[in-house]
Enzyme design. Structure first.
Site, mmCIF file in Angstrom:
data_model
loop_
_atom_site.group_PDB
_atom_site.id
_atom_site.type_symbol
_atom_site.label_atom_id
_atom_site.label_comp_id
_atom_site.label_asym_id
_atom_site.label_seq_id
_atom_site.Cartn_x
_atom_site.Cartn_y
_atom_site.Cartn_z
ATOM 1 C CG ASP A 79 -2.226 0.747 1.004
ATOM 2 O OD1 ASP A 79 -2.134 1.972 0.871
ATOM 3 O OD2 ASP A 79 -3.310 0.137 0.980
ATOM 4 C CB VAL A 80 0.330 4.706 1.002
ATOM 5 C CG1 VAL A 80 -0.453 4.628 2.292
ATOM 6 C CG2 VAL A 80 1.112 6.012 0.939
ATOM 7 N N GLY A 162 12.370 -3.001 -2.175
ATOM 8 C CA GLY A 162 13.015 -3.656 -1.057
ATOM 9 C C GLY A 162 12.455 -3.265 0.287
ATOM 10 C CB CYS A 180 1.685 -0.757 5.225
ATOM 11 S SG CYS A 180 3.433 -0.444 4.885
#
Length: 361
Positions: A79-80, A162, A180
């Site tokens: 997500d973010v 990563g 997230c």
């Protein structure tokens, strides 16, 4: 035994980081290089993974602009998330061998590298199965808090993107998002947990050591290929400020730029900045160190050619006369919006922006 070349790059503008990942990935697929781990810091930026929901950015566009935070869409999973100074971002560029071609195993290996790194600083971290990343506290505990984000991308068993480990990160910036997409737990940093700032170079050294061990590799330390300077020459202040742009000759690309050049052997960055200003403009003036050093890839060469650049400023009077050197065929004094629109590289634009925040003569 495979090698893992570790590059410690310092600040990398986010779009330059995307380019570095692409070039290192292509070079790895073509077997021009071995596996690599890029360790770096980004300026404040929000990145959206493939599963991201825009509503998980809770700040308005005006608030993001006020905080100097940009937003980018990416092809990683998740997500973010937030990247910013004081956070070590790691981009493992690995061509996984047949025996390691398992996405879940790879994510667990990245988690293990972070967990072992944190253990070396006295922090006991682990995974929470229902949530991505590396955590302090147990699943279901009200004090569960995330210290490391993981968002990976695999294509043809080549890994990119990563992890991001919060070392001395500005945790207030996480209030701009739902990290997230997880609303039930908080975010922390090594600094908050240990009660004091933590050396980023020490953390990078630990990450290099642990990732080398996790991926059964022999460590090699990478270096940059070229050191350069960028100098913004500015006259006036505020809305009246003008920036000197130089146009490269057609055989040198034909684009507009600030004063730039490479360090000669034995030369310091400030010495190179003064020399380049004299050679390219005919001006002999003091230069101001902008405390801006960043890394990027030069052109599209494979393997990537890494550059470390230092930014400087020169402030001049309105009637200053310029004498062009042989590398340029034109110059103009332009207003700030025009300068930022014409400059093709983020590092040059950042040098100009920082120069404008310096007091004039």
């Amino acid at each position: 035994m495979n090698t893992l070349t570790v590059f410690r790059l310092g600040r990398v503008e986010y779009e330059d980081g995307l380019k570095l990942m692409h070039l290192f990935g292509e070079a790895r697929l073509q077997e021009l290089i071995g596996d690599a781990l890029l360790l770096l810091e980004h300026p404040p930026v929000l990145t959206l993974g493939r599963a991201a929901k825009r509503e998980n950015i809770t700040a308005t566009d005006a608030r993001l602009a006020e905080e100097g935070v940009e937003v980018f869409d990416t092809n990683r999973g998740g997500d973010v998330t937030y990247h910013g100074p004081g956070q070590v971002v790691g981009y493992p560029i690995l061509l996984l061998p047949p025996e390691r071609r398992d996405v879940r195993r790879y994510v667990r290996d990245v988690e293990r590298g972070l967990i072992q790194t944190l253990a070396g600083f006295g922090l006991t971290a682990g995974a929470i199965p229902k949530w991505p990343g590396v955590w302090l506290g147990l699943e279901g505990s009200p004090d569960a808090r995330k210290i490391g984000a993981i968002g990976v991308h695999l294509s043809r068993w080549l890994t990119t993107h990563g992890f991001a480990l919060n070392v001395n990160t500005n945790l207030e910036h996480f209030q701009l998002i739902v990290p997230c997409g997880i609303r039930e737990a908080g975010v922390t940093s090594m600094q908050r947990e240990l009660g004091h700032p933590v050396s980023v170079p020490d953390v990078e050294e630990a990450l290099a050591r642990e990732f080398t061990q996790v991926f059964d590799a022999e460590r090699v330390d990478g270096t940059v290929d070229l050191r350069t300077v960028s100098v913004a020459v500015v006259q006036g202040q505020g809305p009246e400020a003008r920036v000197l742009l130089l146009r490269r000759t057609p055989e040198r690309g034909g684009f507009w730029q600030t004063v730039t050049g490479r360090l000669e052997p034995g030369e310091s960055p400030v010495e190179a900045a003064r020399r380049e200003v004299a050679e390219e403009t005919g001006l002999t003036l003091p230069v101001v160190d902008l405390a801006y050093r960043h890394a990027f890839a030069l052109g599209e060469a494979l393997p990537p050619k890494l550059v470390e650049e230092h930014g400087f400023a020169v402030h001049v009077a309105p009637d200053t006369q310029v004498r062009l050197g042989p590398e340029h065929d034109a110059f103009e004094w332009v207003d700030v919006p025009t300068a930022l629109a014409r400059l093709p590289f983020r590092g040059l634009r950042e040098t100009v922006a920082r120069a404008l925040n310096q007091p004039g003569p």
